[in-house]
Design an enzyme around this catalytic site. Sequence first.
Site, PDB file in Angstrom:
ATOM      1  N   ASP A  78      37.277 -33.122  -6.999  1.00  0.00           N
ATOM      2  CA  ASP A  78      37.612 -31.746  -6.638  1.00  0.00           C
ATOM      3  C   ASP A  78      39.025 -31.366  -7.046  1.00  0.00           C
ATOM      4  O   ASP A  78      39.292 -30.215  -7.392  1.00  0.00           O
ATOM      5  CB  ASP A  78      37.449 -31.544  -5.127  1.00  0.00           C
ATOM      6  N   CYS A 119      34.755 -40.180  -2.465  1.00  0.00           N
ATOM      7  CA  CYS A 119      35.428 -38.881  -2.529  1.00  0.00           C
ATOM      8  C   CYS A 119      34.481 -37.688  -2.427  1.00  0.00           C
ATOM      9  O   CYS A 119      33.304 -37.776  -2.771  1.00  0.00           O
ATOM     10  CB  CYS A 119      36.223 -38.775  -3.828  1.00  0.00           C
ATOM     11  N   ASP A 120      35.069 -36.588  -1.956  1.00  0.00           N
ATOM     12  CA  ASP A 120      34.523 -35.252  -2.074  1.00  0.00           C
ATOM     13  C   ASP A 120      33.041 -35.171  -1.716  1.00  0.00           C
ATOM     14  O   ASP A 120      32.656 -35.486  -0.619  1.00  0.00           O
ATOM     15  CB  ASP A 120      34.849 -34.713  -3.477  1.00  0.00           C
ATOM     16  N   LYS A 121      32.174 -34.785  -2.671  1.00  0.00           N
ATOM     17  CA  LYS A 121      30.766 -34.543  -2.341  1.00  0.00           C
ATOM     18  C   LYS A 121      29.898 -35.789  -2.463  1.00  0.00           C
ATOM     19  O   LYS A 121      28.698 -35.744  -2.195  1.00  0.00           O
ATOM     20  CB  LYS A 121      30.198 -33.433  -3.251  1.00  0.00           C
ATOM     21  N   CYS A 192      42.229 -39.450  -1.616  1.00  0.00           N
ATOM     22  CA  CYS A 192      43.553 -38.872  -1.370  1.00  0.00           C
ATOM     23  C   CYS A 192      43.976 -39.052   0.086  1.00  0.00           C
ATOM     24  O   CYS A 192      43.184 -38.871   1.012  1.00  0.00           O
ATOM     25  CB  CYS A 192      43.569 -37.407  -1.776  1.00  0.00           C
ATOM     26  N   GLU A 442      36.319 -24.294  -3.812  1.00  0.00           N
ATOM     27  CA  GLU A 442      37.425 -24.443  -2.864  1.00  0.00           C
ATOM     28  C   GLU A 442      38.616 -23.585  -3.276  1.00  0.00           C
ATOM     29  O   GLU A 442      38.827 -23.314  -4.450  1.00  0.00           O
ATOM     30  CB  GLU A 442      37.859 -25.913  -2.786  1.00  0.00           C
ATOM     31  N   SER A 468      39.778 -26.709   0.503  1.00  0.00           N
ATOM     32  CA  SER A 468      40.001 -28.140   0.410  1.00  0.00           C
ATOM     33  C   SER A 468      40.507 -28.635   1.753  1.00  0.00           C
ATOM     34  O   SER A 468      41.144 -27.896   2.503  1.00  0.00           O
ATOM     35  CB  SER A 468      41.051 -28.423  -0.673  1.00  0.00           C
TER      36      SER A 468
END
Length: 557
Positions: A78, A119-121, A192, A442, A468
Amino acid sequence: MRSDMIKKGFDKAPHRSLLKATGLKDEDFDKPFIAICNSFIEIIPGHKHLNEFGKLVKEAVRAAGMVPFEFNTIGVDDGIAMGHIGMRYSLPSREIIADSVETVVNAHWFDGMICIPNCDKITPGMMMAALRINIPTVFVSGGPMAAGKTSKGDVVDLSSVFEGVGAYQSGKISEEELKDIEDHGCPSCGSCSGMFTANSMNCLCEVLGLALPGNGSILAIDPRREELIKQAAEKLKILIERDIKPRDIVTEEAIDDAFALDMAMGGSTNTVLHTLALAQEAGLDYDMNRIDAVSRRVPHLCKVSPASNWHMEDIDRAGGISAILKEMSRKEGVLHLDRITATGQTLRENIAHAEIKDKEVIHSLENPHSEEGGLRILKGNLAKDGAVIKSGATEVIRFEGPCVIFNSQDEALAGIMLGKVKKGDVVIIRYEGPRGGPGMPEMLAPTSAIAGMGLGADVALLTDGRFSGASRGISVGHISPEAAAGGTIALLEQGDIVCIDVEERLLEVRVSDEELDKRKKEWKRPEPKVKTGWLGRYAQMVTSANTGAVLKIPNFD
């Protein structure tokens, strides 16, 4: 065993022959077949180390007396996809991930699964698949990234870099200072380092019971991750023997507890979207009203970046997710402690020996950041089906001002950079919802620009898109119904007065019902931004944010 479908009987000789070509021996056909669902991708720092990680998982599965078969999913970073058309692919990638895992696992009749997301999705996509397939499954994620330090010793992370762009644009820092932040913001592999979406979902995976204690907070570079891998393989074998499946674990009560942790930690607003999607996959009737009820009874105990300078390594040092849950359990009615988890034990047993080791990082019930949760559901004539604010990332509880309207994120970012937004304004970014985006992109770049220019407490931002987990300030997202569906956000006009009341959970525009009805009759739905390819299909099938933005199956009757 489920895998007997492809390995037992004289008629499966062709199947066994093919499997022997992969290296299997006759004795392997009496063992459980385990899918190792990895997500090694070189362009995503949270996944760059997962190739070696996957090898360790396979070794642990073999040591536990089972047969591993590894495959990979796709993924979108992302942060790298932010601020351009690539972000439109992020949320839709969740559905591709879920579908691809379902395809591989059901086509080959595996007995169990270990998922390696980060991560993310990718984490929610795999979780959706696990609930859909419903075979014994354990998650072991790649782990969080360490926070960075600039040459001056300032602690930084990815959100610092995004906000640095706004600070440089407004003349607050030099190009050399921005470069220093850039060079040190992401110092290692891992997800992150703040309480952004990836870490939020990996922590929620732990409390839901699909992952083992420690999954959410042990750093990617910490040797304890290897021990977690060994435990995951051993626990999976127990789950298979006891036939404990994801839908036995992810109940309404488990989702309550996931949101309770989210409220206590002030997690990413994206967790609302993803957890509602999990409920859909689990066949549960779970809505935003129930989330709001959880928010009202759970105190906010942790502030993690971007809401503070603490990071996931600090949470881990202070006792991890188990310590937060143990503290929450002291308040009656907050957690459901006697439900089963992937350890084969109850949540109560999992957290029995946990303790807070640093009460500056994890506050006690007697000293919360606030008496209610760090996420809140807002409703009103501007969001009849709900909207979400990360209340733990702003000190402002009420904001009212004239709206400045943009019909896309690109338009908004350009307007913010050109000074079209001033103190007291309410920025509206619309037609960026699941259908309108498409893909519900986002808004980290606009929120970071506002924060970097020093307007974080003086400008509100409302959108039918997402934020985000690194976003902070007065940011209200997931406004439902979205603009592309004719929601009230589509009917706003420049200068309309909008009121955000976090305490009362209200999101209102000071326009009469009669005037809104008049505008609705005059409103015309814009042409879809994308008509072909995956995004074109996605825009036709996706549902609203308040139901998790899952895909609906067309009715051909």
